[in-house]
Design an enzyme around this catalytic site. Structure first.
Site, PDB file in Angstrom:
ATOM      1  N   ASN B 130       0.813  -1.204   0.000  1.00  0.00           N
ATOM      2  CA  ASN B 130       0.000   0.000   0.000  1.00  0.00           C
ATOM      3  C   ASN B 130       0.860   1.274   0.000  1.00  0.00           C
ATOM      4  O   ASN B 130       1.652   1.467  -0.918  1.00  0.00           O
ATOM      5  CB  ASN B 130      -1.126  -0.003   1.046  1.00  0.00           C
ATOM      6  CG  ASN B 130      -0.695  -0.287   2.471  1.00  0.00           C
ATOM      7  OD1 ASN B 130      -0.270  -1.389   2.782  1.00  0.00           O
ATOM      8  ND2 ASN B 130      -0.850   0.709   3.335  1.00  0.00           N
ATOM      9  N   ASP B 131       0.742   2.130   0.983  1.00  0.00           N
ATOM     10  CA  ASP B 131       1.324   3.480   0.920  1.00  0.00           C
ATOM     11  C   ASP B 131       2.797   3.524   0.539  1.00  0.00           C
ATOM     12  O   ASP B 131       3.604   2.786   1.090  1.00  0.00           O
ATOM     13  CB  ASP B 131       1.228   4.171   2.286  1.00  0.00           C
ATOM     14  CG  ASP B 131      -0.168   4.149   2.881  1.00  0.00           C
ATOM     15  OD1 ASP B 131      -0.330   4.676   3.993  1.00  0.00           O
ATOM     16  OD2 ASP B 131      -1.078   3.593   2.243  1.00  0.00           O
ATOM     17  N   GLN B 147       4.671   0.217   2.066  1.00  0.00           N
ATOM     18  CA  GLN B 147       3.970  -0.688   2.978  1.00  0.00           C
ATOM     19  C   GLN B 147       3.837  -2.026   2.261  1.00  0.00           C
ATOM     20  O   GLN B 147       3.291  -2.090   1.163  1.00  0.00           O
ATOM     21  CB  GLN B 147       2.587  -0.120   3.306  1.00  0.00           C
ATOM     22  CG  GLN B 147       2.643   1.223   4.008  1.00  0.00           C
ATOM     23  CD  GLN B 147       3.051   1.085   5.458  1.00  0.00           C
ATOM     24  OE1 GLN B 147       2.247   0.788   6.314  1.00  0.00           O
ATOM     25  NE2 GLN B 147       4.342   1.299   5.748  1.00  0.00           N
ATOM     26  N   TRP B 155      -3.766  -6.942   3.097  1.00  0.00           N
ATOM     27  CA  TRP B 155      -3.058  -6.122   4.084  1.00  0.00           C
ATOM     28  C   TRP B 155      -2.811  -6.872   5.381  1.00  0.00           C
ATOM     29  O   TRP B 155      -3.664  -7.615   5.866  1.00  0.00           O
ATOM     30  CB  TRP B 155      -3.896  -4.870   4.359  1.00  0.00           C
ATOM     31  CG  TRP B 155      -3.263  -3.870   5.252  1.00  0.00           C
ATOM     32  CD1 TRP B 155      -2.403  -2.874   4.903  1.00  0.00           C
ATOM     33  CD2 TRP B 155      -3.469  -3.729   6.664  1.00  0.00           C
ATOM     34  NE1 TRP B 155      -2.050  -2.129   6.001  1.00  0.00           N
ATOM     35  CE2 TRP B 155      -2.692  -2.635   7.103  1.00  0.00           C
ATOM     36  CE3 TRP B 155      -4.227  -4.429   7.598  1.00  0.00           C
ATOM     37  CZ2 TRP B 155      -2.648  -2.208   8.420  1.00  0.00           C
ATOM     38  CZ3 TRP B 155      -4.195  -4.014   8.927  1.00  0.00           C
ATOM     39  CH2 TRP B 155      -3.399  -2.921   9.324  1.00  0.00           C
ATOM     40  N   TRP B 190       4.343   1.156   9.980  1.00  0.00           N
ATOM     41  CA  TRP B 190       3.441   1.871   9.075  1.00  0.00           C
ATOM     42  C   TRP B 190       4.111   3.023   8.361  1.00  0.00           C
ATOM     43  O   TRP B 190       5.326   3.169   8.368  1.00  0.00           O
ATOM     44  CB  TRP B 190       2.199   2.331   9.846  1.00  0.00           C
ATOM     45  CG  TRP B 190       1.310   1.178  10.231  1.00  0.00           C
ATOM     46  CD1 TRP B 190       1.469  -0.147   9.915  1.00  0.00           C
ATOM     47  CD2 TRP B 190       0.123   1.247  11.037  1.00  0.00           C
ATOM     48  NE1 TRP B 190       0.453  -0.895  10.471  1.00  0.00           N
ATOM     49  CE2 TRP B 190      -0.389  -0.072  11.157  1.00  0.00           C
ATOM     50  CE3 TRP B 190      -0.563   2.308  11.658  1.00  0.00           C
ATOM     51  CZ2 TRP B 190      -1.559  -0.358  11.873  1.00  0.00           C
ATOM     52  CZ3 TRP B 190      -1.715   2.009  12.372  1.00  0.00           C
ATOM     53  CH2 TRP B 190      -2.209   0.688  12.475  1.00  0.00           C
ATOM     54  N   THR B 191       3.296   3.869   7.803  1.00  0.00           N
ATOM     55  CA  THR B 191       3.767   4.899   6.885  1.00  0.00           C
ATOM     56  C   THR B 191       4.665   5.941   7.534  1.00  0.00           C
ATOM     57  O   THR B 191       4.506   6.291   8.700  1.00  0.00           O
ATOM     58  CB  THR B 191       2.543   5.566   6.233  1.00  0.00           C
ATOM     59  OG1 THR B 191       1.862   4.565   5.483  1.00  0.00           O
ATOM     60  CG2 THR B 191       2.926   6.707   5.320  1.00  0.00           C
ATOM     61  N   ASP B 255       1.336   8.863  10.415  1.00  0.00           N
ATOM     62  CA  ASP B 255       1.914   9.292   9.141  1.00  0.00           C
ATOM     63  C   ASP B 255       2.712  10.594   9.218  1.00  0.00           C
ATOM     64  O   ASP B 255       2.328  11.595   8.604  1.00  0.00           O
ATOM     65  CB  ASP B 255       0.815   9.415   8.066  1.00  0.00           C
ATOM     66  CG  ASP B 255      -0.059   8.166   7.980  1.00  0.00           C
ATOM     67  OD1 ASP B 255      -1.221   8.279   7.560  1.00  0.00           O
ATOM     68  OD2 ASP B 255       0.435   7.075   8.352  1.00  0.00           O
TER      69      ASP B 255
END
Lengths: 187, 645
Positions: B130-131, B147, B155, B190-191, B255
């Site tokens: 993802n991101d 990600q 996910w 995470w991001t 983020d």
């Protein structure tokens, strides 16, 4: 006091050694004939034998060539030297030219060669010495690609302002890749 | 490390303006949301509107125009939304559409799935992505982190994948950069974003989901800065460096952005969150050493009604040149873009405004077009976008995540999900002064093989022109349309009648549209993806809609088939132009040199391999157009693992 005495003694003891070096057994350095033979054998296995031979025989470090690995290192040095020269030459041409039609492709070429000299070839050489042969080959192939892109941008007139520099550089890169290949296979 | 001071925020109550974009399920304002109710509601609205659009019939069908679908594609009801989309439970945005377990999957073959893989867009060899994270340029290499789930095509188990490229096109996969191996990111790495300090040091700030599902911000940096590949990363021994402040929900705090400098050597970083569940907020943290942070007592900006702001991005843009700017740049000819990914809508919004260095606040140029209520970065399947300053070539580069629109179980069957867009250069649109321009990086041109050019192609009302170009699944298309002044056009411009400002389907013929290209279309047009302009009179003036109609892109019933669209400004004297990148199951469409962009995912069952074709079409009833089009065949980017040894 004690320390400096030790140093003094060491110096006295070691001083004559360099004078004796001709008498020391030549470690692993082959004589000139062996080197020529090594270069010949190796360059035969590259796509540009003559270029390979001339590049290696003109290298001031050739007497240290014990095997193919040293030859590869020497060719990598040539590649970097060649790229650096080509970039310098291109910049010189840019300074001298007043015709924007000629200058534009030269600017483009300089832009291509700058990262080749700054990053690509040095990183390829570093990778080679770390034993990352494929990484080294990737860098050389990429560098050759930049020269190709440069050549394609130059005006297709009878005589290119950069002469055959791009072509020679690409060939030199091929030679380097070929020699590194030999090392990979012989491992 | 803990900024224990409790902050409360006085937020100005922002009046929401009219959302000018189209065909998007309306945002629901709610008192006390539970995510399931929200999803059922919006999915219902979405499904009903989609069903409504498809069922529309058109009696005025000219012979050569795109025939309307014989029967409406049956849409099943809202019993599909029993299952939460992946990601929801963790408190992050959904990483998929609601599960379509109720729908029958198309009988895909391995070849069909293989065809869906893109040829020159970045995607991992397999599994879920993802991101985009921490994009940067260092020692001759462009780096992309992302990600990544190393274990599955949905996910979960999120790590930072890593790839490098010399030109942002030919990517080479590297080993994972970071994995969940500490309590502060054990539930997911995470991001995050990278900041390159003036002395060349690289620092990364990223969100870790802790062993108690609390979102914290962590510091990481390369173990060896002279390694051009930045293979190994070190996590700061005293992580986390930022924990959720009082008053902020511990699962709505994430983020961190690239940092920028303030006065006296301070640095600022933004972290996204929400206030009172409905107010999107960009919280500002101040730091000198990237290890110790202080929360400023006021946010950079808030917008009521927009909900959680994920993946905030904040960057300066030059108003008088196309040169990119470093994140810390300021000046009279500099504006700042603030962008947020809205968790509620799964859409990326941005606004251009002015940054006040003294107050560390930002104000939009046009409050009616504020973040989350104005312009979208991309009007298609697009999310979690992030920019970085490319100091190599002095450009601002934009990355965007493009999820699949097929079913979760399709992704599991084929073993992969998601791609990134081709990176785009971002510049200020000095002609309109109200938006950014996005354009694929020029390095993509190195993939161009042969080209075919058609000039002066007259496409009269109600006609279809096949373009004989050979392979039509990997293309870079540039097309411009000139419209002929007709009576209908004059009347439209002068007359009173207003038409509905709506993309609608391509086979809905109105007087002044649609006209455009049909990509990934098979010979019989049993499947096609039209990309078009549609002119319509609205509020007294002629407007241009730019649209992508996926409704007939595939016979498969479990894939989502959207109609994406937006009004695009077309200035006096401008032709109608499009640039379209076709790459198997992804299509990126740029209107008016990047003034509006629509990214689309399609999964044809027939219009694949050598059966895929390209057509020009004009479905207007009373408008002729002339097209000039150049089409390049695109080579593969040959993305593969980095050849190290």
């Amino acid at each position: 006091m004690k320390i400096s005495l030790n140093i003094l003694l060491s110096l006295i003891f070691l001083f004559p050694l360099p004078l004796l070096s001709p008498l020391l057994p030549s470690s692993s350095t082959p004589n000139d004939n062996a080197i020529v033979s090594l270069i010949d054998q190796t360059c035969k296995r590259t796509p540009y034998e003559d270029l390979c031979i001339s590049s290696l025989t003109s290298n001031p470090n050739r007497s240290r060539a014990a095997g193919v690995k040293e030859l590869a290192g020497m060719v990598l040095d040539s590649v970097l030297l060649n790229a650096t020269d080509t970039l310098a030459f291109t910049r010189l041409l840019i300074d001298r030219t007043i015709d924007p039609e000629v200058e534009r492709p030269l600017d483009y070429c300089a832009e291509l060669y700058i990262p080749v000299v700054k990053f690509t070839v040095p990183q390829g050489r570093d990778a080679f010495y770390r034993g990352q042969y494929k990484f080294a080959e990737y860098c050389l192939t990429d560098a050759a690609r930049q020269a190709d892109a440069c050549e394609k941008m130059l005006p297709g007139s009878a005589v290119s302002p950069m002469g055959d520099r791009n072509r020679i550089f690409q060939q030199l890169c091929s030679v380097a890749v070929a020699i590194i290949d030999i090392l990979s296979k012989d491992q | 490390m803990d900024d224990a001071t409790s902050k409360s925020f006085d937020h100005p109550y922002t009046v929401l303006g009219e959302d000018p974009s189209l065909v998007i399920p309306p945002a629901e304002s709610r008192q006390r949301p539970t995510k399931v109710y929200f999803w059922i509601l919006t999915s219902t609205v979405f499904l009903l509107s989609l069903a409504g659009l498809i069922v529309r019939e058109n009696p005025n069908r000219a012979e050569n125009s795109i025939p309307a679908a014989g029967t409406a594609i049956p849409e099943s009801s809202q019993d599909n939304v029993r299952f939460l989309p992946v990601g929801e439970a963790e408190g992050v945005s959904a990483k998929s559409y609601p599960s379509t377990r109720g729908r029958l999957s198309f009988n895909w073959t391995a070849a069909d799935f293989a065809w869906q893989r893109t040829s020159y867009h970045f995607q991992p060899e397999k599994n879920w992505m993802n991101d985009p994270d921490g994009p940067l340029f260092h020692l001759g290499w462009y780096h992309l982190f992302y990600q990544y789930n190393p274990d599955s095509a949905i996910w979960g188990n999120i790590t930072w994948g890593h790839a490098v490229s010399r030109d942002m096109i030919h990517w080479l996969y590297l080993p994972l950069a970071m994995v969940p191996d500490h309590w502060y990111d054990i539930d997911g790495v995470w991001t995050g974003s990278a900041t390159i300090l003036p002395n060349g040091t690289i620092i990364v700030l990223y969100t870790g989901d802790t062993n108690e599902a609390v979102q914290v911000q962590n510091l990481a940096y390369p173990s060896n800065l002279s390694d051009p590949l930045l293979l190994d990363w070190v996590k700061y021994s005293d992580n986390p460096v930022i924990t959720p402040p009082t008053g902020i929900e511990t699962d709505e705090f994430r983020d961190p952005t690239t940092a920028w400098t303030g006065p006296n050597g301070t640095w600022y970083v933004l972290v996204g969150s929400r206030l009172n569940t409905t107010i999107g907020v960009a919280l500002v943290y101040e730091t000198l050493d990237f290890k110790n942070y202080t929360l400023l007592d006021h946010p950079l900006h808030t917008v009521d009604g927009t909900g959680m702001w994920e993946c905030i991005d904040f960057y300066p843009i030059s108003t008088n040149s196309s040169v990119g700017l470093d994140n810390s740049a300021t000046g009279p000819e500099v504006k700042h873009v603030l962008k947020a990914s809205l968790d509620n809508l799964k859409l990326d919004y941005y606004a251009i405004g002015t940054y006040d260095e003294g107050n560390v606040t930002w104000t939009p140029d046009d409050p009616e077009m504020d973040v989350g209520i104005g312009l979208q970065v991309d009007y298609g399947r697009y999310y979690a976008s992030k920019t970085f300053y490319d100091q190599n070539k002095g450009r601002r580069i934009l990355w965007g995540w493009v999820n699949e629109t097929d079913a979760d179980y399709d992704d599991l069957a084929k073993g992969w999900a998601s791609v990134q867009t081709i990176p785009r250069v971002v510049t200020y649109d000095s002609l309109t002064g109200t938006n950014i321009l996005q354009w694929p990086v020029e390095e993509i041109e190195s993939l161009r093989l042969n080209s075919t050019e058609f000039e002066d192609v007259f496409v009269e009302a109600g006609s279809l022109v096949p373009l004989d170009i050979g392979n039509a699944t990997q293309l870079d298309i540039s097309v411009e349309f000139e419209i002929e002044s007709t009576q209908a056009l004059e009347e439209s411009m002068l007359g009173e009648t207003e038409s509905q400002l709506e993309c609608s389907v391509a086979d809905n013929r109105t007087t002044l549209g649609p006209f455009g290209l049909a990509v990934l279309a098979d010979e019989s047009l049993s499947e096609l993806t039209p990309i078009f302009f549609r002119l319509a009179k609205s509020n007294g003036s002629l407007k241009t809609l730019f649209c992508v109609d996926e409704t007939r892109s595939s016979k498969a019933t479990e894939v989502f088939k959207e109609i994406y669209g937006t009004v695009v400004p077309v200035l006096d004297g401008e032709k109608f132009t499009m640039r379209i990148l076709v790459d198997h199951s992804i299509v990126e469409s740029f209107a008016q040199a990047g003034r509006r962009v629509i990214t689309s995912r399609v999964y044809p069952t027939e219009a694949i391999f050598d059966k895929a074709k390209l057509f020009l079409f004009n479905n207007a009833t009373d408008l002729n157009v002339t097209a000039a089009i150049k089409i390049w065949q695109m080579n593969s980017a040959d993305i593969h693992p980095f050849p190290l040894y």
